[in-house]
Write an enzyme that holds these catalytic residues in place. Structure first.
Site, mmCIF file in Angstrom:
data_model
loop_
_atom_site.group_PDB
_atom_site.id
_atom_site.type_symbol
_atom_site.label_atom_id
_atom_site.label_comp_id
_atom_site.label_asym_id
_atom_site.label_seq_id
_atom_site.Cartn_x
_atom_site.Cartn_y
_atom_site.Cartn_z
ATOM 1 N N ARG A 1 0.859 -1.178 0.000
ATOM 2 C CA ARG A 1 0.000 0.000 0.000
ATOM 3 C C ARG A 1 0.898 1.232 0.000
ATOM 4 O O ARG A 1 1.849 1.302 0.788
ATOM 5 C CB ARG A 1 -0.874 -0.009 1.251
ATOM 6 N N TYR B 1 -3.259 11.582 5.989
ATOM 7 C CA TYR B 1 -3.545 10.250 6.508
ATOM 8 C C TYR B 1 -2.531 9.245 5.931
ATOM 9 O O TYR B 1 -2.233 9.263 4.741
ATOM 10 C CB TYR B 1 -4.971 9.778 6.129
ATOM 11 N N ASP C 1 -5.181 3.746 -0.016
ATOM 12 C CA ASP C 1 -6.303 3.978 0.904
ATOM 13 C C ASP C 1 -6.718 5.448 0.844
ATOM 14 O O ASP C 1 -5.939 6.336 1.183
ATOM 15 C CB ASP C 1 -5.866 3.611 2.329
ATOM 16 N N HIS D 1 -9.262 6.550 2.586
ATOM 17 C CA HIS D 1 -9.716 6.791 3.959
ATOM 18 C C HIS D 1 -10.960 7.677 4.034
ATOM 19 O O HIS D 1 -11.004 8.650 4.792
ATOM 20 C CB HIS D 1 -8.571 7.348 4.815
ATOM 21 N N GLU E 1 -9.078 1.863 -1.811
ATOM 22 C CA GLU E 1 -9.804 1.508 -0.584
ATOM 23 C C GLU E 1 -10.600 2.679 -0.015
ATOM 24 O O GLU E 1 -10.128 3.816 -0.039
ATOM 25 C CB GLU E 1 -8.754 1.039 0.433
ATOM 26 N N GLU F 1 -13.591 -1.802 6.439
ATOM 27 C CA GLU F 1 -12.885 -2.005 7.712
ATOM 28 C C GLU F 1 -13.701 -1.507 8.899
ATOM 29 O O GLU F 1 -13.487 -1.958 10.015
ATOM 30 C CB GLU F 1 -11.494 -1.364 7.682
ATOM 31 N N ARG G 1 -13.460 -5.721 3.328
ATOM 32 C CA ARG G 1 -12.390 -5.579 4.331
ATOM 33 C C ARG G 1 -12.816 -5.838 5.772
ATOM 34 O O ARG G 1 -12.086 -5.538 6.715
ATOM 35 C CB ARG G 1 -11.768 -4.179 4.213
ATOM 36 N N GLU H 1 -4.186 -7.415 5.030
ATOM 37 C CA GLU H 1 -3.332 -6.296 5.438
ATOM 38 C C GLU H 1 -2.434 -6.735 6.596
ATOM 39 O O GLU H 1 -2.877 -7.452 7.492
ATOM 40 C CB GLU H 1 -4.197 -5.116 5.882
ATOM 41 N N TRP I 1 -12.421 11.663 8.829
ATOM 42 C CA TRP I 1 -10.992 11.368 8.989
ATOM 43 C C TRP I 1 -10.663 10.097 8.226
ATOM 44 O O TRP I 1 -11.413 9.153 8.167
ATOM 45 C CB TRP I 1 -10.611 11.179 10.458
HETATM 46 C C1 CS2 Z 1 -6.571 1.933 8.027
HETATM 47 C C2 CS2 Z 1 -6.243 2.046 9.434
HETATM 48 O O1 CS2 Z 1 -5.231 0.071 7.860
HETATM 49 C C3 CS2 Z 1 -6.026 0.777 7.274
HETATM 50 O O2 CS2 Z 1 -6.398 0.604 6.152
HETATM 51 O O3 CS2 Z 1 -7.554 2.606 7.423
HETATM 52 O O4 CS2 Z 1 -5.008 2.686 9.536
HETATM 53 C C4 CS2 Z 1 -7.269 2.775 10.294
HETATM 54 O O5 CS2 Z 1 -7.145 4.144 10.133
HETATM 55 C C5 CS2 Z 1 -7.078 2.384 11.713
HETATM 56 O O6 CS2 Z 1 -7.147 1.000 11.826
HETATM 57 C C6 CS2 Z 1 -8.112 3.053 12.606
HETATM 58 O O7 CS2 Z 1 -8.158 2.480 13.846
HETATM 59 MG MG MG Z 2 -8.077 1.647 5.570
#
Ligand code: CS2
Ligand code: MG
Length: 402
Positions: A147, A159, A210, A212, A236, A262, A283, A339, A402
C-alpha cells in the site's frame, strides 16, 4: 464441558488492546481480541457488565448458539461496540474448540485452500520520492503487495504518513489531534504517486491505496479513472459507505478495483455492495465484524458475487485478531489479500504467536487453536493509556471524515 470464568484484560504495550480470556472447567482456555481503537473501555465494559455474566455455565462448544444468543437474543443489535464484544467471545470459543480437537483452527474451517496468506505492507513518505524509497524497502523484504501513501503538497499532515515507518500508529494523542484536508490538492497529487511507482518498479508488484473515506462518489470516480493506467490492486474506502448505493456511481465510471469495509460490523453493512457487485474486496475483519462465525458468513455470501476478502490488519487489531484472520484466510475459497502492519516488539512479547512472515506471505502455524496467547504477567505491566484517533477538517474549518 462448562465455561467457569471469563476475564477482560486491558493492556497498553505501546498501544491499547482489550482481550477476553474464557476459561473452562477442563482447564482449557481460549482468547479473543476485543480492541476498538479509541473506544477500548466501552467494549471492556460491555463485555464485563453484559456478556460475561451470561457466559458462565454455558457449554463452550455451542459457538453458533452463543453467537445467536448475544446477537439475536439482545434487543439492541449491531454497532461496533456490541459486535466487537461478540467477536471476542466467538474468537475465544473457536480457540477452545480447536485446542480440544488438538488441531490448528484452519482445519476446523475446512482445511487449507492455499499454502500461505498474501499480505500487503505499508509504504509511506512525506513526498513521492520518500514513499518510492519505502516501496523499495518492502520489495527487498519480499512483499508482493504494498500500500502506498504520500504526503499531499500544501497540507501539513496526510492520513497514512507517519514518522515511524514500520509501525504506523494513528491514535497519537490523549485528545484527538486535528488534521486539515483539501480534496482538490489530494486529487491533483495522488495519481502522480502511482505514475512514478510504475515508472520505477514496473507492473510486477501489486500496489494498493487507501483514500480513507475522504471523497464523494463522483470525486472517487474521477480518482479511480485517473488510477487506471497504473493498474492498482485496489482503491480503498473511496467514500464513506453508510450509503452503500453511492458505490453505484463510482462503479459506473471506473475499472479500478474497489475495497471497503474495515469499519463495517455486520453482513447488513455490505449487503447491497456485495449483491450488486459494487465492490471487489470486502475488508471486514474478525474483531470488528462479529468474530469468525460472522466473518465466514460474510465471506461465503461474498463468494457468490466474485467478491474476495481483504481483511483489515492495522496495528490496532491485536495479534489475536491477526492469528484468527490467517486461519480463516488460508481456508476460504475467495481469499484476496490480508493487510499486515507489523506490531512492535513490546506487543509481540505480550501476545506470543505461532504465525510467521515469509516471502510476502503470512503462515498461521500448526499450533492447536488460533495459535496466539497472552502473557498476562507482562500485560499487567502496561496500564491503559487513553489515546484517540485524529479528527479531520477542511481548510475552512468544516468537520470532514478522517
Ligand atoms: C486503516 C487504518 O489500515 C487501514 O487501512 O484505514 O489505519 C485505520 O485508520 C485504523 O485502523 C483506525 O483504527
Ligand atoms: Mg483503511
Amino acid at each position: 464441558m462448562k465455561i467457569t470464568d471469563a476475564k477482560v484484560i486491558v493492556t497498553c504495550p505501546g498501544r491499547n488492546f482489550v482481550t477476553l480470556k474464557i476459561i473452562t472447567d477442563e482447564g482449557v482456555y481460549g482468547i479473543g481480541d476485543a480492541t476498538l481503537n479509541g473506544r477500548e473501555l466501552a467494549v471492556a465494559s460491555y463485555l464485563q457488565e453484559h456478556l460475561v455474566p451470561c457466559l458462565i455455565g454455558r457449554d463452550p462448544h455451542q459457538i453458533e448458539d452463543i453467537w445467536q444468543y448475544f446477537y439475536r437474543g439482545a434487543y439492541w443489535r449491531r454497532g461496533p461496540v456490541t459486535m466487537t464484544a461478540i467477536a471476542a467471545v466467538d474468537t475465544a470459543l473457536w480457540d477452545i474448540k480447536a485446542k480440544i480437537a488438538g488441531l490448528p483452527l484452519y482445519q476446523l474451517l475446512g482445511g487449507k485452500s492455499r499454502s500461505g496468506v498474501m499480505v500487503y505492507g505499508h509504504a509511506n513518505g512525506r513526498d513521492i520520492e520518500e514513499t518510492s524509497d519505502e516501496v523499495a524497502k518492502y520489495l527487498e523484504m519480499g512483499y508482493k503487495a504494498i500500500r502506498a501513501q504520500a504526503g499531499v503538497p500544501g497540507l501539513a499532515s496526510t492520513y497514512g504518513v507517519s514518522k515511524d515507518k514500520l509501525f504506523y500508529e494513528p491514535a497519537d494523542a490523549n485528545l484527538p489531534s486535528e488534521n486539515a484536508w483539501s480534496t482538490a490538492k489530494y486529487l491533483d497529487s495522488a495519481p502522480h504517486l502511482f505514475e512514478k511507482l510504475r515508472e520505477r518498479f514496473g507492473f510486477g508488484p501489486h500496489f494498493l491505496h487507501d483514500v480513507h473515506h475522504r471523497l464523494t462518489p463522483i470525486e472517487a470516480a474521477r480518482l479511480g479513472k485517473a488510477f487506471e493506467p497504473y493498474r492498482l490492486f485496489w482503491m480503498e474506502d473511496a467514500t464513506p459507505a453508510e450509503n452503500q448505493e453511492g458505490f453505484r456511481l463510482i462503479r459506473k465510471h471506473t475499472t479500478t478495483p474497489l475495497a471497503v469495509g474495515e469499519v463495517f460490523n455486520t453482513i447488513y453493512d455490505c449487503q447491497t455492495l456485495i449483491a450488486e457487485q459494487l465492490i471487489d474486496y470486502i475488508r471486514t475483519t474478525v474483531v470488528h465484524a462479529g468474530g469468525i462465525t460472522h466473518l465466514r458468513r460474510i465471506f461465503d455470501f461474498a463468494s457468490l458475487y466474485h467478491v474476495r476478502s481483504g481483511c483489515h490488519g492495522a496495528t490496532d487489531l491485536s495479534p489475536i485478531c491477526m492469528g484468527a484472520s490467517l486461519h480463516l484466510g488460508i481456508a476460504i475459497p475467495n481469499f484476496g489479500v490480508q493487510e499486515y502492519m507489523r506490531h512492535t516488539k513490546e506487543t509481540d512479547d505480550v501476545f506470543p504467536h505461532a504465525y510467521s512472515f515469509r516471502d510476502g506471505c503470512l503462515y498461521p502455524g500448526e499450533t492447536p487453536g488460533h495459535g496466539v496467547d497472552i502473557d498476562e504477567a507482562l500485560a499487567a505491566k502496561f496500564p491503559y493509556s487513553r489515546a484517540y484517533l485524529p479528527v479531520n477538517r477542511l481548510e475552512d474549518g468544516s468537520m470532514w471524515n478522517w
